[in-house]
Design an enzyme around this catalytic site. Sequence first.
Site, PDB file in Angstrom:
ATOM      1  N   ASN A  37      -3.421  -6.425  -9.036  1.00 47.40           N
ATOM      2  CA  ASN A  37      -2.421  -6.010 -10.018  1.00 47.40           C
ATOM      3  C   ASN A  37      -1.126  -6.825  -9.915  1.00 47.40           C
ATOM      4  OD1 ASN A  37      -1.251  -4.464 -11.995  1.00 47.40           O
ATOM      5  ND2 ASN A  37      -1.175  -2.567 -10.809  1.00 47.40           N
ATOM      6  N   HIS A 122      -4.947  12.693 -10.643  1.00 47.16           N
ATOM      7  CA  HIS A 122      -3.475  12.635 -10.583  1.00 47.16           C
ATOM      8  C   HIS A 122      -2.847  13.645 -11.529  1.00 47.16           C
ATOM      9  CE1 HIS A 122      -3.538   8.092  -9.347  1.00 47.16           C
ATOM     10  NE2 HIS A 122      -4.193   8.866  -8.511  1.00 47.16           N
ATOM     11  N   ARG A 147      -3.608  15.143  -6.799  1.00 50.56           N
ATOM     12  CA  ARG A 147      -2.400  14.516  -6.254  1.00 50.56           C
ATOM     13  C   ARG A 147      -1.223  14.904  -7.129  1.00 50.56           C
ATOM     14  NH1 ARG A 147      -0.880   8.103  -6.415  1.00 50.56           N
ATOM     15  NH2 ARG A 147      -0.066   8.768  -8.421  1.00 50.56           N
ATOM     16  N   TYR A 159       7.996   6.577  -9.046  1.00 47.15           N
ATOM     17  CA  TYR A 159       6.591   6.251  -8.847  1.00 47.15           C
ATOM     18  C   TYR A 159       5.682   7.421  -9.235  1.00 47.15           C
ATOM     19  CZ  TYR A 159       2.068   5.849  -6.844  1.00 47.15           C
ATOM     20  OH  TYR A 159       0.708   5.852  -6.721  1.00 47.15           O
ATOM     21  N   ASP A 212       1.621  11.152  -2.588  1.00 48.19           N
ATOM     22  CA  ASP A 212       1.768   9.738  -2.226  1.00 48.19           C
ATOM     23  C   ASP A 212       3.258   9.413  -2.085  1.00 48.19           C
ATOM     24  OD1 ASP A 212       1.589   7.004  -1.961  1.00 48.19           O
ATOM     25  OD2 ASP A 212       0.236   6.707  -3.664  1.00 48.19           O
ATOM     26  N   HIS A 214       4.296   6.483  -1.191  1.00 46.33           N
ATOM     27  CA  HIS A 214       4.371   5.081  -1.622  1.00 46.33           C
ATOM     28  C   HIS A 214       5.288   4.216  -0.764  1.00 46.33           C
ATOM     29  CE1 HIS A 214       3.276   2.276  -4.987  1.00 46.33           C
ATOM     30  NE2 HIS A 214       2.205   3.014  -4.848  1.00 46.33           N
ATOM     31  N   GLU A 238       0.162  10.511   1.782  1.00 48.29           N
ATOM     32  CA  GLU A 238      -0.299   9.118   1.712  1.00 48.29           C
ATOM     33  C   GLU A 238       0.859   8.129   1.860  1.00 48.29           C
ATOM     34  OE1 GLU A 238      -2.304   8.350  -1.967  1.00 48.29           O
ATOM     35  OE2 GLU A 238      -2.109   6.182  -1.753  1.00 48.29           O
ATOM     36  N   GLU A 264      -4.074   1.330   1.266  1.00 46.73           N
ATOM     37  CA  GLU A 264      -4.448   0.686  -0.001  1.00 46.73           C
ATOM     38  C   GLU A 264      -3.952  -0.758  -0.089  1.00 46.73           C
ATOM     39  OE1 GLU A 264      -2.492   3.495  -2.672  1.00 46.73           O
ATOM     40  OE2 GLU A 264      -1.057   1.943  -3.215  1.00 46.73           O
ATOM     41  N   ARG A 285      -7.718   4.077   3.393  1.00 41.65           N
ATOM     42  CA  ARG A 285      -7.565   4.082   1.942  1.00 41.65           C
ATOM     43  C   ARG A 285      -7.984   2.797   1.250  1.00 41.65           C
ATOM     44  NH1 ARG A 285      -6.898   6.610  -1.972  1.00 41.65           N
ATOM     45  NH2 ARG A 285      -4.866   6.019  -2.778  1.00 41.65           N
ATOM     46  N   HIS A 314      -9.256   3.890  -2.356  1.00 32.35           N
ATOM     47  CA  HIS A 314      -8.264   3.708  -3.417  1.00 32.35           C
ATOM     48  C   HIS A 314      -8.981   3.561  -4.765  1.00 32.35           C
ATOM     49  CE1 HIS A 314      -4.739   0.947  -4.877  1.00 32.35           C
ATOM     50  NE2 HIS A 314      -4.436   2.213  -5.060  1.00 32.35           N
ATOM     51  N   ASP A 318      -6.126   0.292 -11.896  1.00 34.55           N
ATOM     52  CA  ASP A 318      -6.126  -1.173 -11.798  1.00 34.55           C
ATOM     53  C   ASP A 318      -7.286  -1.709 -10.941  1.00 34.55           C
ATOM     54  OD1 ASP A 318      -3.608   0.068 -10.257  1.00 34.55           O
ATOM     55  OD2 ASP A 318      -4.378  -1.550  -8.999  1.00 34.55           O
ATOM     56  N   TRP A 404       8.440  -0.387  -2.301  1.00 33.53           N
ATOM     57  CA  TRP A 404       7.821   0.193  -3.502  1.00 33.53           C
ATOM     58  C   TRP A 404       6.446   0.710  -3.224  1.00 33.53           C
ATOM     59  CZ3 TRP A 404       3.807  -0.141  -7.001  1.00 33.53           C
ATOM     60  CH2 TRP A 404       4.010   0.649  -8.162  1.00 33.53           C
TER      61      TRP A 404
HETATM   62  C1  GCO Z   1      -2.602   5.021  -5.623  1.00 36.22           C
HETATM   63  C2  GCO Z   1      -1.722   3.824  -5.629  1.00 36.22           C
HETATM   64  C3  GCO Z   1      -1.555   3.135  -6.955  1.00 36.22           C
HETATM   65  C4  GCO Z   1      -0.886   1.770  -6.725  1.00 36.22           C
HETATM   66  C5  GCO Z   1      -1.402   0.742  -7.679  1.00 36.22           C
HETATM   67  C6  GCO Z   1      -0.834  -0.628  -7.402  1.00 36.22           C
HETATM   68  O1  GCO Z   1      -2.487   5.759  -4.656  1.00 36.22           O
HETATM   69  O2  GCO Z   1      -3.402   5.153  -6.523  1.00 36.22           O
HETATM   70  O3  GCO Z   1      -0.535   4.027  -4.932  1.00 36.22           O
HETATM   71  O4  GCO Z   1      -0.887   3.918  -7.879  1.00 36.22           O
HETATM   72  O5  GCO Z   1       0.486   1.858  -6.854  1.00 36.22           O
HETATM   73  O6  GCO Z   1      -2.800   0.730  -7.576  1.00 36.22           O
HETATM   74  O7  GCO Z   1      -1.504  -1.584  -8.139  1.00 36.22           O
HETATM   75 MG    MG Z   2      -1.179   5.168  -3.199  1.00 33.10          MG
END
Ligand code: GCO
Ligand code: MG
Length: 404
Positions: A37, A122, A147, A159, A212, A214, A238, A264, A285, A314, A318, A404
């Site tokens: 991505n 989600h 989630r 996010y 998450d 993040h 997460e 991830e 993940r 994961h 994407d 991020w």
């Molecule tokens: C998740 C991830 C995604 C990522 C994304 C980045 O837990 O699914 O955090 O939301 O941010 O796949 O390309």
């Molecule tokens: Mg994630």
Amino acid sequence: MKIVDAKVVVTSPGRNFVTLKVTTDEGLTGLGDATLNGRELAVVSYLEDHVVPLLIGLDAHRIEDTWQSLYRGAYWRRGPVTMAAIAAVDVALWDIKAKAAGLPLYQLLGGASRDRIRTYGHAEGRDLPELLDSVRARLSQGFPAIRIQTGIPGLTSVYGVHTTDTDDKPVPHQGAQPLVEDWDTEAYLRHIPRVFEAVRAEFGPELALLHDAHHRLTPIQAARLGQELEPYRPFWLEDCTPAENQEALRLVRRHTTVQLAIGEVFNTVHDYQTLITEQLIDYVRSAVTHFGGVTPLRKLFDFAAQYQIKSGIHGPEDISPVGMAAAVHLDLAVHNFGIQEYSGHNALTREVFRHAYTFTDGHLHPGEAAGIGVELDEDLAAAHPYRQAYLPVNRLHDGTVHDW
Ligand code: GCO
Ligand code: MG
């Protein structure tokens, strides 16, 4: 069976996907996902300029040897671009091998260890009422685990809380410049325990809830969040810290019994060494697509299993249906399966990549088609070419870039 052709297909039926198609002299074809991505074209170049020329003439059955020669032979090991490219080759060759055997891939991985694959979906909302509605929508789709992500009072964009297109999928931000989101860790830490409290009060103790972070917290902040979420028994927390600093998780683990999921953005087993051997996490993940394929991810799961750590692959939108299909076969086969993230894809993407895996009642199944069970419509793919798009960046109120 020799590889006679390999080509890279880039398409954007809503968001960008990179697919490798390998063809053999016996007429069998295999697909692999190489989508990274926001850095898609780097993987395209890696494949077209440096990998495809090496593949022509190789025995398509020699998956392990091809994997090792791409990994070790380049000298420059690891990294997301390299490992996404190797993953695409690996999955395409597994697809071919399973087609040659006339079996769905999971049969070659030891056969089914379960009947169906538990997923999580989600739920998101700019505020609490929106989030509760979103949880209800996921429940009505049958998701057994959800989630939860919300807007934070005082922050404009956060996010996991997206604008959506008509097919209810997040639309990536297009153009040369990424979107800038804002962040305030203290505001987040004040808010999230209240969100869990409200969701538990509404939906009761049994629903599996995930969250998450993040990569945004320091270890001690993550420890505090973990402690404050304990009464609400999350399924997992997460990416609580940027875990390339694996030692940080020792501190988090010392303070909280909340289950932790990480990985991830990892792309080799070496990223997990401390986390697994010291039992600092509960779920790994990584995606097939970003970890070098089915071959190394299977090894990671076997390694993690010795420490009672489970899989939580994961599965955002994407990852293309090709990458999802490979994941779903692995999920069905490995003993230490935990849960599969499932975001699904919009209708056009499902037309470009027709897939045999099914989603019923919150559970996935890979289907019984030979191979990974995905067919690529190349004409439709060509009608939807690459569009420049980037993930957002994250800045504090004073303008400082944040994780991020
Ligand atoms: C998740 C991830 C995604 C990522 C994304 C980045 O837990 O699914 O955090 O939301 O941010 O796949 O390309
Ligand atoms: Mg994630």
